[in-house]
Design an enzyme around this catalytic site. Structure first.
Site, mmCIF file in Angstrom:
data_model
loop_
_atom_site.group_PDB
_atom_site.id
_atom_site.type_symbol
_atom_site.label_atom_id
_atom_site.label_comp_id
_atom_site.label_asym_id
_atom_site.label_seq_id
_atom_site.Cartn_x
_atom_site.Cartn_y
_atom_site.Cartn_z
ATOM 1 N N GLU A 43 32.118 -59.144 75.760
ATOM 2 C CA GLU A 43 31.364 -60.167 76.486
ATOM 3 C C GLU A 43 29.873 -59.929 76.275
ATOM 4 O O GLU A 43 29.407 -58.797 76.194
ATOM 5 C CB GLU A 43 31.698 -60.083 77.977
ATOM 6 C CG GLU A 43 30.943 -61.109 78.820
ATOM 7 C CD GLU A 43 31.224 -60.968 80.308
ATOM 8 O OE1 GLU A 43 31.146 -61.983 81.011
ATOM 9 O OE2 GLU A 43 31.517 -59.844 80.758
ATOM 10 N N LYS A 115 33.927 -69.085 79.789
ATOM 11 C CA LYS A 115 34.464 -68.269 80.885
ATOM 12 C C LYS A 115 34.651 -69.109 82.136
ATOM 13 O O LYS A 115 33.738 -69.803 82.583
ATOM 14 C CB LYS A 115 33.504 -67.109 81.151
ATOM 15 C CG LYS A 115 33.955 -66.125 82.220
ATOM 16 C CD LYS A 115 32.931 -65.006 82.349
ATOM 17 C CE LYS A 115 33.319 -63.978 83.395
ATOM 18 N NZ LYS A 115 32.314 -62.886 83.480
ATOM 19 N N CYS A 156 36.253 -61.090 80.687
ATOM 20 C CA CYS A 156 35.868 -60.179 81.763
ATOM 21 C C CYS A 156 36.517 -60.496 83.113
ATOM 22 O O CYS A 156 37.694 -60.214 83.314
ATOM 23 C CB CYS A 156 34.351 -60.132 81.873
ATOM 24 S SG CYS A 156 33.717 -58.651 82.728
#
Length: 288
Positions: A43, A115, A156
């Site tokens: 990330e 994300k 994440c």
């Protein structure tokens, strides 16, 4: 079904995208030299920046992003699938996206993913994060159907939302990806167990490239990049927070095998939740 080598590149991205691209290139070349045909970076590969003004100065549109441009060129030169775990991209509406990219062996962009789950938390250590104040959340799960595997995307904090991985597994993903920049505190507590759980409960490989160490913007990340098989076994780990590369062989037939042995994806059932009313009358009687 396919057998291939996957690599996870562990980085310590700083505040300057060009330096990070140089580090990225060196480690991706190392991964390819070790036989990896799928390479994943963490990330925020492009830069880790807390300061709002610094982010505005450093990040740009997808068309002008140097991480994307370098990665396209590198994937084509090395003949690999290069998965940029994420980098910050300026959207057309002026907001930032925490966006992952996948480039194919011809250099073309095969997929992208924004994300979905924003890291808005207050930790016991005193760290406070409000990712939603800087980035716009995505709303679409992504599956890339490649000749080597069906790849499911996450970034994440998405790791803590098993419904995303279940949806991707039900859509046929046999390799789930979790590029990350986990904090040291949360990584020490939950990183290994969550990654292994996502692999086991979905009968899928998990590849998780991580940021590691103390970064220029002051944050500290956990490292410990992992590759996990569908039975929850750790095939490779960077057991530290230093930059480096791990490589492991992936045989997607093992995903199908695990799902036959424990067919929980097929056995899942719809259900409702019934709330039982608290017996207040009985409690009053007991107290009288």
């Amino acid at each position: 079904m396919s057998v291939f080598k996957a690599a996870a590149v562990q980085m310590r991205s700083g505040t300057e995208p060009r330096r990070n691209v140089a580090d990225l290139e060196a480690m991706v070349r190392e991964a390819a030299a070790r036989g990896a045909t799928y390479v994943q970076t963490p990330e925020m590969t492009g830069a880790l920046l807390r300061d709002k003004d610094a982010r505005a100065a450093a990040f740009t549109t997808e068309e002008n992003d140097i991480v994307a441009a370098a990665s396209s060129r590198l994937a084509c030169e090395l003949g690999i699938y290069l998965h940029i775990g994420s980098t910050a991209i300026l959207r057309t509406d002026g907001k930032l996206a925490n966006r992952a990219f996948l480039f194919g062996p011809d250099g073309s962009m095969l997929a992208s993913y924004d994300k979905i789950h924003m890291f808005d938390v207050d930790l016991d250590s005193g760290e406070s994060w409000r990712e939603s104040s800087a980035y716009e959340a995505g709303a679409v799960a992504t599956i890339a159907d490649l000749p080597i595997a069906r790849l499911g995307f996450a970034v994440c904090y998405d790791l803590r939302f098993p419904q995303l991985f279940r949806a991707e597994a039900l859509a046929g993903a046999d390799v789930l990806t979790v590029p990350a920049a986990f904090t040291r505190q949360t990584g020490e507590a939950h990183w290994h167990v969550l990654l292994r759980a996502r692999a086991i409960e979905n009968g899928a490989f998990v590849v998780a490239a991580a940021q590691g160490g103390r970064h220029e913007d002051g944050r500290e990340t956990y490292g410990h990049s992992l590759i996990v098989d569908p039975w929850g076994r750790m095939l490779a780990e960077a057991d530290h927070d230093e930059p480096g590369v791990i490589v492991a062989e992936i045989d997607t037939a093992l995903s199908a095998q695990a799902r036959r042995k424990i067919p929980n994806l097929k056995n899942a059932r719809e259900f409702s939740v019934k709330e039982i009313a608290r017996p207040d009358a009985a409690l009053r009687g007991a107290a009288s």
